[in-house]
Design an enzyme around this catalytic site. Structure first.
Site, PDB file in Angstrom:
ATOM      1  N   SER A 187       0.845  -1.191   0.000  1.00 31.41           N
ATOM      2  CA  SER A 187       0.000   0.000   0.000  1.00 31.41           C
ATOM      3  C   SER A 187       0.886   1.250   0.000  1.00 31.41           C
ATOM      4  O   SER A 187       1.737   1.403  -0.873  1.00 31.41           O
ATOM      5  CB  SER A 187      -0.965  -0.044   1.191  1.00 31.41           C
ATOM      6  N   GLU A 227      -1.670  -2.724  -8.287  1.00 27.63           N
ATOM      7  CA  GLU A 227      -2.843  -3.087  -7.487  1.00 27.63           C
ATOM      8  C   GLU A 227      -3.336  -1.817  -6.826  1.00 27.63           C
ATOM      9  O   GLU A 227      -2.609  -0.837  -6.726  1.00 27.63           O
ATOM     10  CB  GLU A 227      -2.500  -4.158  -6.445  1.00 27.63           C
ATOM     11  N   HIS A 235      -4.831  -5.590  -1.775  1.00 30.69           N
ATOM     12  CA  HIS A 235      -5.618  -5.287  -0.580  1.00 30.69           C
ATOM     13  C   HIS A 235      -6.766  -6.266  -0.339  1.00 30.69           C
ATOM     14  O   HIS A 235      -7.546  -6.080   0.588  1.00 30.69           O
ATOM     15  CB  HIS A 235      -6.202  -3.877  -0.684  1.00 30.69           C
TER      16      HIS A 235
END
Length: 310
Positions: A115, A214, A281
């Site tokens: 992230s 992503e 995630h």
């Protein structure tokens, strides 16, 4: 093209090694980290908290000075063999210019997270050519990252075996595919953070690379905007291939899906593209190295990644 001998691989973690839990981005509560500490301890590691791991300043885990100090403490301490980020959120880009890259190069350590931690891993790649580990942080949630996720992170941190991730039919991005096979350095991670590095020294040269993307909670038009910006900036010129991970919660009121956007914006690059990879995630997140050689086989539906540790 990055040659394999130019990559700085940290030593594999072994039972008894100390790992420091650092919060370079958003704030985290102790109860969220307790399960991660339990897992790491069960693997024989010795997790210790960075001095300011639980600091809080609005949406940041303490001031920039505190977060940078914790990173540099971990990189400079010879007893610390790994750096496990607690979570993402936001804030890593604010401190990466303060990281002591000389200390990183002197004593390379595995850095794990995802992230917002993509910003840190891209900076470490730029400043030290340090391979990283794209996987869950210490704020562990068993309902999102079950046993298979834990085993995947353990393998990436504590073994030197390559990892093969297969596309999963249940993933929303599974239909995003362009046939072919590509080999190159796996670079990227979170799409938002990759785009946020454009115009900074941390934007990697993706020539000959397999790009990993992503994201989470970004509606399709924003994913379109980010990919279009990368295209217009020339950042995707010369790619070897694209590995598409999980795009979780990426929907809005329009009838265009995120898979539609990914197919349109990536499908005409003239390189193999493989979606449906459980990296990101979403449920069952798996761990892969970044900054290391990878082979993307869209025909077989697999991404095989060399270890990030030696």
């Amino acid at each position: 093209m990055i040659t394999d001998d130019a990559v700085l691989r940290p030593p594999v973690l072994r039972p008894g090694d100390t790992v420091m839990l650092v919060s370079p981005s958003g704030p985290i509560r102790p109860e969220r980290v307790a399960r991660g500490i339990e897992l790491l301890t069960g693997w024989g590691l010795r997790p210790v908290l960075a001095p300011n791991a639980y600091a809080r300043q609005g949406y940041l885990a303490g001031s920039d000075e505190l977060r940078a100090a914790d990173l540099n403490t971990a990189f400079a301490d010879p007893s610390v063999r790994g750096v496990i980020c607690t979570r993402g959120g936001y804030g890593a880009q604010r401190v990466v210019d303060a990281v002591d890259m000389a200390a990183v190069r002197r004593d390379p350590k595995v850095v794990a997270g995802f992230s917002d931690i993509t910003a840190l891993q891209l900076a470490l790649w730029r400043g030290a050519r340090l391979a990283g580990v794209h996987g869950p942080g210490a704020a562990w949630l068993d309902e999102r990252t079950p046993l298979r996720s834990a085993e995947s992170l353990h393998a990436a941190l504590m073994t030197t075996e390559p990892v093969t991730v297969a596309a999963v039919a249940g993933e929303e991005t599974f239909g995003v595919r362009v046939a072919g096979r590509a080999t190159g350095t796996l670079l990227g991670g979170n799409l938002c953070l990759l785009v946020a590095t454009l115009g900074t020294p941390d934007m990697p040269d993706l020539t000959g690379a397999v790009l990993l993307v992503e994201d989470v909670q970004e509606p399709p038009y924003k994913v379109d905007r980010m990919l279009t910006q990368l295209r217009r900036a020339g950042a995707l010129d010369g790619l070897a291939g694209v590995a598409v991970g999980q795009f979780t919660g990426c929907a809005d009121e329009w009838d265009t899906s995120v898979a539609d956007v990914l197919t349109e914006r990536l499908g005409d690059l003239g390189v193999p593209v493989l979606g449906g990879l459980p990296i990101g995630h979403g449920q069952g997140q798996l761990t892969v190295g970044v900054g290391v050689p990878a082979t993307l086989d869209a025909d077989a539906g697999t991404l095989t990644v060399a270890p990030a540790v030696r």
